[in-house]
Design a protein around this motif. Sequence first.
Motif, PDB file in Angstrom:
ATOM      1  N   LYS A  29      75.617 -54.285  -8.122  1.00  0.00           N
ATOM      2  CA  LYS A  29      75.317 -55.689  -7.832  1.00  0.00           C
ATOM      3  C   LYS A  29      76.588 -56.534  -7.854  1.00  0.00           C
ATOM      4  O   LYS A  29      76.785 -57.404  -7.012  1.00  0.00           O
ATOM      5  CB  LYS A  29      74.309 -56.236  -8.844  1.00  0.00           C
ATOM      6  N   ASP A  65      67.929 -67.241  -6.461  1.00  0.00           N
ATOM      7  CA  ASP A  65      67.563 -66.326  -7.545  1.00  0.00           C
ATOM      8  C   ASP A  65      68.719 -65.441  -8.000  1.00  0.00           C
ATOM      9  O   ASP A  65      68.593 -64.728  -9.003  1.00  0.00           O
ATOM     10  CB  ASP A  65      66.350 -65.470  -7.162  1.00  0.00           C
ATOM     11  N   ASP A  69      73.678 -64.591 -11.545  1.00  0.00           N
ATOM     12  CA  ASP A  69      74.401 -63.315 -11.503  1.00  0.00           C
ATOM     13  C   ASP A  69      75.720 -63.458 -10.748  1.00  0.00           C
ATOM     14  O   ASP A  69      76.745 -62.886 -11.142  1.00  0.00           O
ATOM     15  CB  ASP A  69      73.545 -62.237 -10.834  1.00  0.00           C
ATOM     16  N   GLN A 100      74.493 -56.571 -20.760  1.00  0.00           N
ATOM     17  CA  GLN A 100      73.034 -56.505 -20.817  1.00  0.00           C
ATOM     18  C   GLN A 100      72.471 -57.884 -20.474  1.00  0.00           C
ATOM     19  O   GLN A 100      72.054 -58.636 -21.352  1.00  0.00           O
ATOM     20  CB  GLN A 100      72.569 -56.059 -22.201  1.00  0.00           C
ATOM     21  N   LEU A 102      70.316 -61.106 -19.348  1.00  0.00           N
ATOM     22  CA  LEU A 102      68.939 -61.527 -19.580  1.00  0.00           C
ATOM     23  C   LEU A 102      68.176 -61.555 -18.263  1.00  0.00           C
ATOM     24  O   LEU A 102      68.729 -61.896 -17.221  1.00  0.00           O
ATOM     25  CB  LEU A 102      68.940 -62.928 -20.205  1.00  0.00           C
ATOM     26  N   LYS A 103      66.911 -61.205 -18.327  1.00  0.00           N
ATOM     27  CA  LYS A 103      66.090 -61.224 -17.119  1.00  0.00           C
ATOM     28  C   LYS A 103      65.479 -62.602 -16.875  1.00  0.00           C
ATOM     29  O   LYS A 103      65.020 -62.897 -15.778  1.00  0.00           O
ATOM     30  CB  LYS A 103      64.986 -60.165 -17.223  1.00  0.00           C
ATOM     31  N   TRP A 104      65.460 -63.438 -17.916  1.00  0.00           N
ATOM     32  CA  TRP A 104      64.832 -64.756 -17.788  1.00  0.00           C
ATOM     33  C   TRP A 104      65.654 -65.700 -16.917  1.00  0.00           C
ATOM     34  O   TRP A 104      66.889 -65.698 -16.961  1.00  0.00           O
ATOM     35  CB  TRP A 104      64.667 -65.385 -19.171  1.00  0.00           C
ATOM     36  N   GLN A 105      64.957 -66.493 -16.112  1.00  0.00           N
ATOM     37  CA  GLN A 105      65.559 -67.594 -15.375  1.00  0.00           C
ATOM     38  C   GLN A 105      64.541 -68.719 -15.280  1.00  0.00           C
ATOM     39  O   GLN A 105      63.330 -68.465 -15.282  1.00  0.00           O
ATOM     40  CB  GLN A 105      65.966 -67.174 -13.963  1.00  0.00           C
TER      41      GLN A 105
END
Length: 224
Positions: A29, A65, A69, A100, A102-105
């Motif tokens: 990514k 989204d 990142d 690692q 975070l997956k939260w947004q």
Amino acid sequence: MCTAREKEAISAYFKLLEKKGAKSGMLYKRSLFLDQFIPLLKNQPLERSSYSKAIERIIKTIPADIWHDSLNTAREFYPFWMQDIKSIAAFSRQGGFDIQPLKWQPQPTSLKVLTDALKTAKFDATESRHLSAYKQALMDKGANQQLLDNRLNLAKILLLQLKGSPTDDARIYRVAVDVTLPLFKIDENKQLFLLVIREFYQYWIDNPDNNLGSDQGIEVTFID
């Protein structure tokens, strides 16, 4: 096409990520972002302003989204591009490389929706304490009412974005900032938001002793 300087920077960056345990999916990514980003740095002087302008250009072309990142990769890659070994070492010691993530947004939104929400927004006791502490610090510095209103509203916009977050560490703060920052289309407003989130951070983590405006422990963006 990458120059020798950029190839060396990319190689050093990925070697450090691998050493820290980054998985192949994460590396892929980051490489996708750098494939788009590096051409914007071609023949640019090794200056923060050049890097910031390149970020401004690329953030307009990528989906919301992946704003966080993308900005996070740019943030990590910056000292490698600058060939700043001391900053790389310091960044690494301070846990600046997000191996690692975070997956939260925050949920997708617009600046208008957030601004309109301020009229009826309710903040819990902790959020209100943070806002009150920030307000008092501004007043102690001699802020007039207009300045107070503007800065507190921007802090509230960030708090709206942080609602529902699973934790309260610097990484969550960075995610909310990175997702909110590109919503500001007027440069003057963007600069003010950056100022506010740096000032407000110490109150959000209940550490006002670092003084108003201190950004110790968080490097939120390279868009100045």
